[in-house]
Design a protein around this motif. Sequence first.
Motif, PDB file in Angstrom:
ATOM      1  N   LYS A  20      -7.431  11.951  26.205  1.00  0.00           N
ATOM      2  CA  LYS A  20      -8.891  11.963  26.327  1.00  0.00           C
ATOM      3  C   LYS A  20      -9.402  13.343  25.899  1.00  0.00           C
ATOM      4  CE  LYS A  20      -9.144   7.826  28.187  1.00  0.00           C
ATOM      5  NZ  LYS A  20      -9.856   6.688  27.552  1.00  0.00           N
ATOM      6  N   LEU A  21     -10.390  13.355  24.987  1.00  0.00           N
ATOM      7  CA  LEU A  21     -10.895  14.595  24.404  1.00  0.00           C
ATOM      8  C   LEU A  21     -12.329  14.860  24.834  1.00  0.00           C
ATOM      9  CD1 LEU A  21      -9.540  14.132  20.756  1.00  0.00           C
ATOM     10  CD2 LEU A  21      -8.417  15.254  22.675  1.00  0.00           C
ATOM     11  N   ASN A  22     -12.636  16.166  24.952  1.00  0.00           N
ATOM     12  CA  ASN A  22     -14.006  16.635  25.225  1.00  0.00           C
ATOM     13  C   ASN A  22     -14.525  16.114  26.563  1.00  0.00           C
ATOM     14  OD1 ASN A  22     -16.158  18.268  24.329  1.00  0.00           O
ATOM     15  ND2 ASN A  22     -17.319  16.481  23.623  1.00  0.00           N
ATOM     16  N   ILE A  23     -13.770  16.400  27.624  1.00  0.00           N
ATOM     17  CA  ILE A  23     -14.084  15.934  28.974  1.00  0.00           C
ATOM     18  C   ILE A  23     -14.698  17.080  29.787  1.00  0.00           C
ATOM     19  CG2 ILE A  23     -13.152  14.888  31.071  1.00  0.00           C
ATOM     20  CD1 ILE A  23     -13.059  13.103  28.542  1.00  0.00           C
ATOM     21  N   SER A  24     -15.777  16.793  30.491  1.00  0.00           N
ATOM     22  CA  SER A  24     -16.436  17.799  31.332  1.00  0.00           C
ATOM     23  C   SER A  24     -15.794  17.846  32.717  1.00  0.00           C
ATOM     24  CB  SER A  24     -17.930  17.471  31.473  1.00  0.00           C
ATOM     25  OG  SER A  24     -18.091  16.268  32.214  1.00  0.00           O
ATOM     26  N   ARG A  25     -16.152  18.881  33.460  1.00  0.00           N
ATOM     27  CA  ARG A  25     -15.608  19.054  34.815  1.00  0.00           C
ATOM     28  C   ARG A  25     -15.907  17.833  35.678  1.00  0.00           C
ATOM     29  NH1 ARG A  25     -16.617  20.906  40.076  1.00  0.00           N
ATOM     30  NH2 ARG A  25     -15.132  22.494  40.839  1.00  0.00           N
ATOM     31  N   TRP A  74     -10.991  15.964   7.598  1.00  0.00           N
ATOM     32  CA  TRP A  74     -12.072  16.739   8.196  1.00  0.00           C
ATOM     33  C   TRP A  74     -12.189  16.392   9.683  1.00  0.00           C
ATOM     34  CZ3 TRP A  74     -13.283  20.513   5.207  1.00  0.00           C
ATOM     35  CH2 TRP A  74     -13.371  20.363   3.826  1.00  0.00           C
ATOM     36  N   GLY A  75     -12.607  17.386  10.470  1.00  0.00           N
ATOM     37  CA  GLY A  75     -12.852  17.163  11.888  1.00  0.00           C
ATOM     38  C   GLY A  75     -11.583  17.197  12.717  1.00  0.00           C
ATOM     39  N   LEU A  76     -11.640  16.535  13.860  1.00  0.00           N
ATOM     40  CA  LEU A  76     -10.508  16.515  14.775  1.00  0.00           C
ATOM     41  C   LEU A  76      -9.319  15.751  14.167  1.00  0.00           C
ATOM     42  CD1 LEU A  76     -12.464  15.744  18.061  1.00  0.00           C
ATOM     43  CD2 LEU A  76     -11.362  17.909  17.491  1.00  0.00           C
ATOM     44  N   PRO A  77      -8.095  16.123  14.541  1.00  0.00           N
ATOM     45  CA  PRO A  77      -6.922  15.426  13.980  1.00  0.00           C
ATOM     46  C   PRO A  77      -6.764  13.996  14.474  1.00  0.00           C
ATOM     47  CG  PRO A  77      -6.240  17.041  15.631  1.00  0.00           C
ATOM     48  CD  PRO A  77      -7.709  17.262  15.405  1.00  0.00           C
ATOM     49  N   LYS A  78      -7.587  13.557  15.402  1.00  0.00           N
ATOM     50  CA  LYS A  78      -7.474  12.209  15.956  1.00  0.00           C
ATOM     51  C   LYS A  78      -7.523  11.141  14.872  1.00  0.00           C
ATOM     52  CE  LYS A  78      -9.754   9.002  19.155  1.00  0.00           C
ATOM     53  NZ  LYS A  78      -8.505   8.514  19.753  1.00  0.00           N
ATOM     54  N   SER A  79      -8.356  11.337  13.852  1.00  0.00           N
ATOM     55  CA  SER A  79      -8.466  10.327  12.794  1.00  0.00           C
ATOM     56  C   SER A  79      -7.166  10.199  12.010  1.00  0.00           C
ATOM     57  CB  SER A  79      -9.618  10.668  11.852  1.00  0.00           C
ATOM     58  OG  SER A  79      -9.400  11.922  11.226  1.00  0.00           O
ATOM     59  N   VAL A  80      -6.434  11.305  11.870  1.00  0.00           N
ATOM     60  CA  VAL A  80      -5.135  11.264  11.173  1.00  0.00           C
ATOM     61  C   VAL A  80      -4.091  10.625  12.077  1.00  0.00           C
ATOM     62  CG1 VAL A  80      -3.327  12.655  10.105  1.00  0.00           C
ATOM     63  CG2 VAL A  80      -5.728  13.301   9.821  1.00  0.00           C
ATOM     64  N   VAL A  81      -4.099  11.040  13.344  1.00  0.00           N
ATOM     65  CA  VAL A  81      -3.104  10.530  14.295  1.00  0.00           C
ATOM     66  C   VAL A  81      -3.283   9.031  14.522  1.00  0.00           C
ATOM     67  CG1 VAL A  81      -2.313  10.673  16.678  1.00  0.00           C
ATOM     68  CG2 VAL A  81      -2.879  12.756  15.435  1.00  0.00           C
ATOM     69  N   ASP A  82      -4.539   8.611  14.634  1.00  0.00           N
ATOM     70  CA  ASP A  82      -4.812   7.198  14.898  1.00  0.00           C
ATOM     71  C   ASP A  82      -4.770   6.339  13.643  1.00  0.00           C
ATOM     72  OD1 ASP A  82      -5.139   7.900  17.494  1.00  0.00           O
ATOM     73  OD2 ASP A  82      -7.330   7.746  17.515  1.00  0.00           O
ATOM     74  N   GLY A  83      -4.776   6.958  12.475  1.00  0.00           N
ATOM     75  CA  GLY A  83      -4.759   6.194  11.236  1.00  0.00           C
ATOM     76  C   GLY A  83      -6.094   5.582  10.884  1.00  0.00           C
ATOM     77  N   ILE A 142     -14.257  12.697  12.845  1.00  0.00           N
ATOM     78  CA  ILE A 142     -14.452  12.608  14.287  1.00  0.00           C
ATOM     79  C   ILE A 142     -14.717  14.014  14.814  1.00  0.00           C
ATOM     80  CG2 ILE A 142     -13.374  12.017  16.482  1.00  0.00           C
ATOM     81  CD1 ILE A 142     -11.822   9.847  15.049  1.00  0.00           C
ATOM     82  N   VAL A 143     -15.791  14.144  15.572  1.00  0.00           N
ATOM     83  CA  VAL A 143     -16.167  15.444  16.125  1.00  0.00           C
ATOM     84  C   VAL A 143     -16.508  15.283  17.601  1.00  0.00           C
ATOM     85  CG1 VAL A 143     -17.016  16.283  13.903  1.00  0.00           C
ATOM     86  CG2 VAL A 143     -18.584  15.127  15.487  1.00  0.00           C
ATOM     87  N   CYS A 144     -16.644  16.403  18.294  1.00  0.00           N
ATOM     88  CA  CYS A 144     -17.028  16.389  19.704  1.00  0.00           C
ATOM     89  C   CYS A 144     -18.523  16.123  19.834  1.00  0.00           C
ATOM     90  CB  CYS A 144     -16.705  17.735  20.352  1.00  0.00           C
ATOM     91  SG  CYS A 144     -14.943  18.090  20.469  1.00  0.00           S
ATOM     92  N   ASN A 145     -18.845  15.231  20.761  1.00  0.00           N
ATOM     93  CA  ASN A 145     -20.242  14.989  21.087  1.00  0.00           C
ATOM     94  C   ASN A 145     -20.782  16.190  21.859  1.00  0.00           C
ATOM     95  OD1 ASN A 145     -22.476  13.889  22.989  1.00  0.00           O
ATOM     96  ND2 ASN A 145     -22.204  12.268  21.473  1.00  0.00           N
ATOM     97  N   THR A 146     -22.028  16.492  21.648  1.00  0.00           N
ATOM     98  CA  THR A 146     -22.599  17.666  22.304  1.00  0.00           C
ATOM     99  C   THR A 146     -22.631  17.532  23.824  1.00  0.00           C
ATOM    100  OG1 THR A 146     -24.807  16.715  21.959  1.00  0.00           O
ATOM    101  CG2 THR A 146     -24.012  18.309  20.324  1.00  0.00           C
ATOM    102  N   VAL A 147     -22.677  16.290  24.313  1.00  0.00           N
ATOM    103  CA  VAL A 147     -22.696  16.081  25.756  1.00  0.00           C
ATOM    104  C   VAL A 147     -21.277  15.934  26.298  1.00  0.00           C
ATOM    105  CG1 VAL A 147     -23.534  14.620  27.647  1.00  0.00           C
ATOM    106  CG2 VAL A 147     -24.965  15.010  25.620  1.00  0.00           C
ATOM    107  N   GLU A 148     -20.573  14.924  25.812  1.00  0.00           N
ATOM    108  CA  GLU A 148     -19.200  14.666  26.245  1.00  0.00           C
ATOM    109  C   GLU A 148     -18.624  13.576  25.359  1.00  0.00           C
ATOM    110  OE1 GLU A 148     -16.860  14.558  30.488  1.00  0.00           O
ATOM    111  OE2 GLU A 148     -18.710  13.411  30.346  1.00  0.00           O
ATOM    112  N   GLY A 149     -17.313  13.561  25.244  1.00  0.00           N
ATOM    113  CA  GLY A 149     -16.678  12.528  24.445  1.00  0.00           C
ATOM    114  C   GLY A 149     -16.744  12.833  22.954  1.00  0.00           C
ATOM    115  N   LEU A 150     -16.502  11.810  22.151  1.00  0.00           N
ATOM    116  CA  LEU A 150     -16.401  11.980  20.704  1.00  0.00           C
ATOM    117  C   LEU A 150     -17.429  11.126  19.986  1.00  0.00           C
ATOM    118  CD1 LEU A 150     -12.504  11.760  20.378  1.00  0.00           C
ATOM    119  CD2 LEU A 150     -13.902  13.817  20.706  1.00  0.00           C
ATOM    120  N   GLN A 151     -17.661  11.480  18.735  1.00  0.00           N
ATOM    121  CA  GLN A 151     -18.510  10.674  17.889  1.00  0.00           C
ATOM    122  C   GLN A 151     -18.016  10.752  16.451  1.00  0.00           C
ATOM    123  OE1 GLN A 151     -22.275  12.698  18.619  1.00  0.00           O
ATOM    124  NE2 GLN A 151     -22.221  13.586  16.555  1.00  0.00           N
ATOM    125  N   GLN A 152     -18.381   9.778  15.668  1.00  0.00           N
ATOM    126  CA  GLN A 152     -17.982   9.741  14.260  1.00  0.00           C
ATOM    127  C   GLN A 152     -19.183  10.091  13.391  1.00  0.00           C
ATOM    128  OE1 GLN A 152     -17.010   5.959  11.971  1.00  0.00           O
ATOM    129  NE2 GLN A 152     -14.938   6.754  12.343  1.00  0.00           N
TER     130      GLN A 152
END
Length: 862
Positions: free
Chosen positions: A262-267, A337-346, A375-385
């Motif tokens: 899980k990426l970009n998680i807040s407290r 481009w962006g987070l490696p998640k797109s490469v890892v997930d295919g 795939i990048v980090c959402n400004t609030v939380e989580g990810l967005q494309q």
Amino acid sequence: MLFKRLKDFISGNQTKADAIEQLQVEQLRILFKARYHSFQLLLNANNEVLILMSEIEEALTGKHPFNMSFITAKCTKLLVNVFSMVKHINELSTDKYKTLYDIFSQIQERIRQILENQQQTHSDKIVLPLSHVDMKTIDYVGPKMARLGEIKKNTSLLVPEGFVITSAAHTKFFAHNGLGEEVDRRIQAAEKDTVEALYQLCSNIQQLIINAELPVQIQDDILSAYDTLSQNGSKNFKICLRSSAIGEDSLHASFAGQYATKLNISREHILNTYKEIIASKYNITAMTYRINKGIVDGDVLMCVGCMEIVEASAGGVIYTADPIGIWHNAIIINAAWGLPKSVVDGTVEPDVFVLSKDTPITIIEQKINKKTAKIVCNTVEGLQQERLTDDIAEYPSLNDNELFELANIALRLENYYGTPQDIEWAISSDKNIYVLQCRPLKLISKDYSMNNLSIKKPPIIHGGVTASTGVAYGMVFNVKRHSDMLLFPQGAVLITRQALPVWATLMGQASAIITEEGSVLGHLANVAREFHVPTIFNLPKATTLFSNGQVITVDATSCKIYDGKVDELLNLNQKAEQEAFMKNTPVFNILNSIANEILPLTLINPSSSDFKQINCKTLHDITRYCHEKAVDEIFNFGKSHKFSERSSKKLICNSPLTWWVINLDDGFKKDVEGKYVHIENIISVPFLALWEGLNAFAWQGPPSLDAMGFLSIIFESTYNPALNPANMDSKSNNNYFLLSKNFCSLSSRLGYHLSTVEALAGERTGENYANFLFKGGAADYNRRTARTLFLAEILQDFGFKTQVKEDSLKARVEKEELPHMIKQLKLIGYLLMHSRQLDMIMNDKRSVEKYRAKFIKEMTSI
């Protein structure tokens, strides 16, 4: 049955003699069943011990992680099975080997002391800062985070700051809610035959975990660790939570993509996200993966790595070697481009860059693909494309400087761990490269075999299986019989048909070993690995492929054999022998100390005067000794029991000889009343094989005698009254079979010589054996011993182990598949029939060679 026979006697249906004899037979059957049962249990334990020792040897290569749970489990199983062998060998022999109990206890105590004196490798801490994590903490942070901590601590490479929620948290979380017992209950009760049922099971278990309450201590420790990382809120940043399960990211069980990240998680959402990752242990892909890999659910404790998120401009994966061997000596980089998640997930077709490992590093090939989104980090939380414009989508995600820097990082990590690596990475917005994950890369070709592409000389043979890795060269020496061992030259390549333990005697002389048959879990394979002798098993027709004196190079790792000496390959082999990453860790050192009590084999040659129970020094020694003596004891069973005609059934068959049969267990098709049994009613596998050999060719009568041969018989009969026909009782020419479906023991006297055969022949190859004992004759001593040597040479040519002492011959074959065992028993049967009175012509070389040619021709055709 015993009660029925007593009843018949009391009622007068049997004579007293008949009843006593039949009771003796029943007692014999019971005794045999007990001994045979002990023998089977001993062999089962022996096979289990060999497998366990092989697993320990594999762990000692240091190429994949293991923990104290592995060590204690293997030691427990080993001690249980070796004790079982000691117990059963004493049951077989009426306590002849009680000294083994004391030796076993001493070894067990030494192992216990090593385990108790080890440094504590378990932690009750809920969290550990990443700066305190390395391979020493692998038992409670998992391999993934242990390796990242090691990289952060011992190299200058960048790894995000973070902490690890340990396996202790998993254990306490489950204990607090009784989850372990409930999960086990649901798994045991569920119908798992269909995907639908498994999916429902997994979904229910995950919801059970997510809805469970985290203990207050765990909540406080996790949030406190986050606050420390964020400097008490002065840094407003998000984190990623990554699974780091015990056993994950190993070479043979990577669990790639099976558990949650899980990426970009807040407290605010850390605690629930932690439970989601714990629950991901039971998603359907992870469950089926463990089932297919044979991994026990309880062995997988989930640790979770919590690291500062890297808001990447580009990311991807590096392979420090080509896993399918197309590119030689190359680094392969996938990037987007962006987070490696797109490469890892295919989810995106990444750019592919191939770079050489040579100095200086060069770009061999690159393929720039159109990357439509990142795939990048959402400004609030989580990810967005985010969608990409065409000019950016078709532009390389890495420039040359970044490629070279990544290649250097890859080489540093490969050199650090000594094996090819699979690396996840990200480039931050300020152009720093971070290592996010690093694990061993599984190659289809073994070890250094990719480098073989640079070897211009093709192999002459490619086949078999690796029993012990490495490369060596030497002159070929075919070993067909025991006497060949005396001529074996130093540094030669031993080639033989079967991987017999006796060939271990040549370990100090052989540079390599090749066999046509053999188990990589067997004794010879174990010793070959201990002595680091490159070994290939199961190479078809190996004994006919090479000539004695021919120089060959054996690459046992790749199962390739080259004509002549290949220096380039030998040099590559030396470079390939690098230190594995687990070596010298506390856990490894504990296993290594224990292995000294387990693996060394000092009792190698059963014929040696030192092959005694008092000389057993390790569990391997005890195992070897028990196995060898168990076979001796089961063989001696037939020789130590005498049976009268009244206690057995006379065989009705087309033979001029008299044969008596005692059915010990299930050797008859159906029960037989009366004193006779027809050959058609016998279903004993080894008996039928012997019988076919006995009757394969009609005996042509005794050989023609010269005058000296005839006088020799007259003299011996006069000198030795036991050979005088007038002094022989009615049983002297009778032949007795004890049999069950897969067992047969024959005591035979055909003419003047005595023979015994004992055999076990069934579908369990590791338990099969046949022993043949031949002794005596009517001629003088020299002729009798000459016949014994004549028979020994023929048996050796057909793959038997033989031992000759004066006029006595012992021959043995073991651990062959059932069709081959049947073939070998037919050969014994043939020799039983046709070796009669051959001692009379042993001084006539022409007659000897005539019979040798006849025997070999007829035996080959059986």
